[in-house]
Design an enzyme around this catalytic site. Structure first.
Site, PDB file in Angstrom:
ATOM      1  N   ASP A 268      -0.558   4.435   0.873  1.00 15.05           N
ATOM      2  CA  ASP A 268      -1.006   5.438   1.854  1.00 15.05           C
ATOM      3  C   ASP A 268      -0.188   5.259   3.133  1.00 15.05           C
ATOM      4  OD1 ASP A 268      -2.424   2.911   2.116  1.00 15.05           O
ATOM      5  OD2 ASP A 268      -3.621   3.845   3.683  1.00 15.05           O
TER       6      ASP A 268
ATOM      7  N   HIS B  65       4.640   3.515  12.110  1.00 18.72           N
ATOM      8  CA  HIS B  65       3.659   4.354  12.816  1.00 18.72           C
ATOM      9  C   HIS B  65       4.298   5.156  13.952  1.00 18.72           C
ATOM     10  CE1 HIS B  65      -0.121   1.962  11.390  1.00 18.72           C
ATOM     11  NE2 HIS B  65       0.853   1.873  10.527  1.00 18.72           N
TER      12      HIS B  65
ATOM     13  N   ASP C 293       6.596   1.003   5.997  1.00 16.19           N
ATOM     14  CA  ASP C 293       5.166   0.680   5.960  1.00 16.19           C
ATOM     15  C   ASP C 293       4.435   1.640   5.036  1.00 16.19           C
ATOM     16  OD1 ASP C 293       2.607  -0.161   6.528  1.00 16.19           O
ATOM     17  OD2 ASP C 293       2.488   0.859   8.451  1.00 16.19           O
TER      18      ASP C 293
ATOM     19  N   GLU D  68      -4.992   1.334   3.078  1.00 14.21           N
ATOM     20  CA  GLU D  68      -4.798   0.283   4.083  1.00 14.21           C
ATOM     21  C   GLU D  68      -4.903   0.836   5.492  1.00 14.21           C
ATOM     22  OE1 GLU D  68      -2.949  -2.313   6.966  1.00 14.21           O
ATOM     23  OE2 GLU D  68      -2.197  -0.343   6.428  1.00 14.21           O
ATOM     24  N   GLU D  69      -4.367   2.037   5.691  1.00 12.69           N
ATOM     25  CA  GLU D  69      -4.265   2.567   7.056  1.00 12.69           C
ATOM     26  C   GLU D  69      -5.599   3.029   7.629  1.00 12.69           C
ATOM     27  OE1 GLU D  69      -1.745   2.059   8.675  1.00 12.69           O
ATOM     28  OE2 GLU D  69       0.028   2.058   7.379  1.00 12.69           O
TER      29      GLU D  69
ATOM     30  N   HIS E  35       0.820  -1.217   0.000  1.00 14.38           N
ATOM     31  CA  HIS E  35       0.000   0.000   0.000  1.00 14.38           C
ATOM     32  C   HIS E  35       0.850   1.262   0.000  1.00 14.38           C
ATOM     33  CE1 HIS E  35       0.407   0.940   4.392  1.00 14.38           C
ATOM     34  NE2 HIS E  35       0.511  -0.370   4.522  1.00 14.38           N
TER      35      HIS E  35
ATOM     36  N   ASP F 226       3.607  -6.614   4.245  1.00 14.02           N
ATOM     37  CA  ASP F 226       3.106  -5.586   5.168  1.00 14.02           C
ATOM     38  C   ASP F 226       2.867  -6.224   6.533  1.00 14.02           C
ATOM     39  OD1 ASP F 226       2.273  -3.012   5.849  1.00 14.02           O
ATOM     40  OD2 ASP F 226       0.182  -3.409   5.348  1.00 14.02           O
TER      41      ASP F 226
HETATM   42 ZN   LIG Z   1       1.058  -1.260   6.367  1.00 10.65          ZN
END
Ligand SMILES: [Zn+2]
Length: 455
Positions: free
Chosen positions: A86, A428, A116, A150-151, A84, A175
């Site tokens: 995003d 994150h 990520d 995805e997020e 992904h 992921d």
């Molecule tokens: Zn991810």
């Protein structure tokens, strides 16, 4: 067996520049715009990726600005790598590098999305380019799918599924983590509410705690209109009672943890309910606090709710009471309930409904993600583990997790990479980075996995 490493080493700088150019686009979900359902930056990032794929001689396609792909090879069947583009917001606390600069230093590329999942996405693109360059002729088409949501809800792949997007016969998403995740628990994300008709000398005026259903709450607080002597009736560890005008304030401390591992935390809302149930409450409030304290409390396996169950491969069902809110005399509680990978919705949902009905609660929101499980002897598990073992020289076993990964968003996928056991994980968080050597190593493993599934 094709060795893609010479190609990847030769294209190291180009790969890094490609990745940096994507990190420089802050593809956090934004307001929908024409052709950009998840915001302009997200759409710009997808377009940039597809342009770069075309430059590498890969066929590309996209669906409504939500999902794009590049593809190589011919054949009726298709295998997929899902990544992904995003990202989550930068947040505070970056000290090593700016979050959207794509800076390379100390053998690392820094930036939101480096690990990520833009890094793995670019690694997959160069893996495919390497196979193409080597003249590899796959028996199945190889498609890299670029998701863009995805997020914040996976509406990208839901759209792809619902609008005739081609499904892979097998595939993986880089992921998650290595060696391989072959099971992900089923998840109910649900909200239950109950009206509390005021009665007696104790009136609840505030009850709140937590930030999200999938986080163990570290703090919860209640206020009651009640007699002043109430303060002396509560005696509990990690709970403080403060007299306020016309009543008391009760505050409970907990320990935060991820909702998939609630046993690693302490639930402040459950603790608060236990404290309040020491008061001589009456009517609905008495009932409700007795239910909360007695049936939920600090338990994390749903024993007193009648939900306890386990399996050999993934362990216990877990319950996390994530948030509480009280407004208009109505208490609202949100939960994340995760059940073992070999169980089904029907094993859990009727029990869940019964438990909360007995407590006088009504279900007001429910989202269900089915469990995902492929046994160790299945073809996809065997092939991916063989690739990992050949690449690392380590004997590897697949594992089951309580969290849900992107693999659940379309059928026939498992999460494979990009994080190696023992590696520092900064997804994150501030100063997210990916080691350049790990990036190349991932590209090599992805190329081998593509060949193993498509060859
Ligand atoms: Zn991810």
């Amino acid at each position: 067996m094709i060795d893609c490493m010479p190609y990847l080493e030769a294209h190291r700088d180009e790969l890094l520049e490609h990745l940096a150019s994507l990190i420089r686009i802050p593809s956090v979900e934004g307001a929908p715009a024409p052709g950009a359902p998840f915001g302009r930056e997200v759409a710009r990032c997808l377009e940039k990726m597809l342009t770069l794929c075309e430059r590498l001689g890969l066929r590309t396609g996209s669906m409504d600005g939500r999902v794009g792909w590049c593809e190589y090879g011919a054949g009726e069947e298709m295998i997929a790598v899902l990544a992904h583009l995003d990202v989550v917001p930068a947040g505070e606390g970056w000290t090593e590098a700016a979050p959207f600069a794509g800076e390379v230093k100390n053998g690392r590329i820094y930036g939101r999305g480096a690990m990520d999942d833009k890094g793995p996405a670019v690694a997959a693109v160069y893996a495919l380019a390497a196979l193409k360059d080597a003249g590899f002729v796959p028996a199945r088409r190889i498609r890299i799918l670029f998701g863009t949501n995805e997020e914040t809800g996976c509406q990208d792949m839901a759209w792809y599924r619902a609008h005739g997007g081609e499904m892979p016969v097998m595939g993986f998403t880089p992921d998650g983590e290595y060696p391989l995740i072959n099971g992900e628990k089923g998840i109910f994300t649900c909200t239950y509410t109950r009206r509390l008709a005021p009665s007696g000398a104790y009136r609840l005026t505030r009850f709140e705690g937590g930030t999200a259903s999938n986080v163990v709450p570290a703090y919860a607080a209640a206020e009651l209109a009640c007699p002043a002597e109430a303060a002396a009736r509560i005696a509990q560890d990690k709970v403080t009672v403060t007299p306020i005008e016309g009543g008391i304030r009760v505050e409970a401390q907990g320990v935060s943890a991820h909702g998939s591992t609630p046993e690693q935390g302490e639930n402040a809302i459950g603790r608060l309910a236990a404290a309040l149930s020491q008061l001589p409450l009456e009517g609905d409030l008495a009932d409700c606090m007795a239910f909360l304290a007695g049936r939920i409390g600090m338990e994390t396996r749903g024993e007193s709710l009648g939900l306890a169950m386990r399996d050999e491969v993934s362990g216990e069902l877990t319950v996390n009471l994530g948030t509480a809110a009280f407004a208009d005399d109505t208490l609202s509680l949100s939960f994340s309930i995760r059940y073992p990978v070999t169980k089904t919705k029907d094993d859990v949902y009727p029990r869940l409904t019964r438990a909360f009905a007995l407590g006088g609660f009504a279900e007001t929101a429910l989202h269900h993600d089915a469990a995902l499980y492929l046994p160790p002897e299945s073809e996809l598990v065997r092939r991916l583990l063989a690739v990992y073992e050949a690449a690392t020289g380590e004997k590897a076993a697949p594992k089951c997790i309580g969290g849900g990964t992107y693999a659940k968003s379309i059928p026939n996928l498992l999460a494979f990479g990009p994080i190696f056991p023992g590696d520092v994980v900064r997804e994150h968080q501030p100063d997210e980075y990916m080691e350049v050597d790990r990036l190349l190593q991932n590209a090599g493993i992805i190329a081998a996995a593509m060949a193993a599934l498509a060859g």
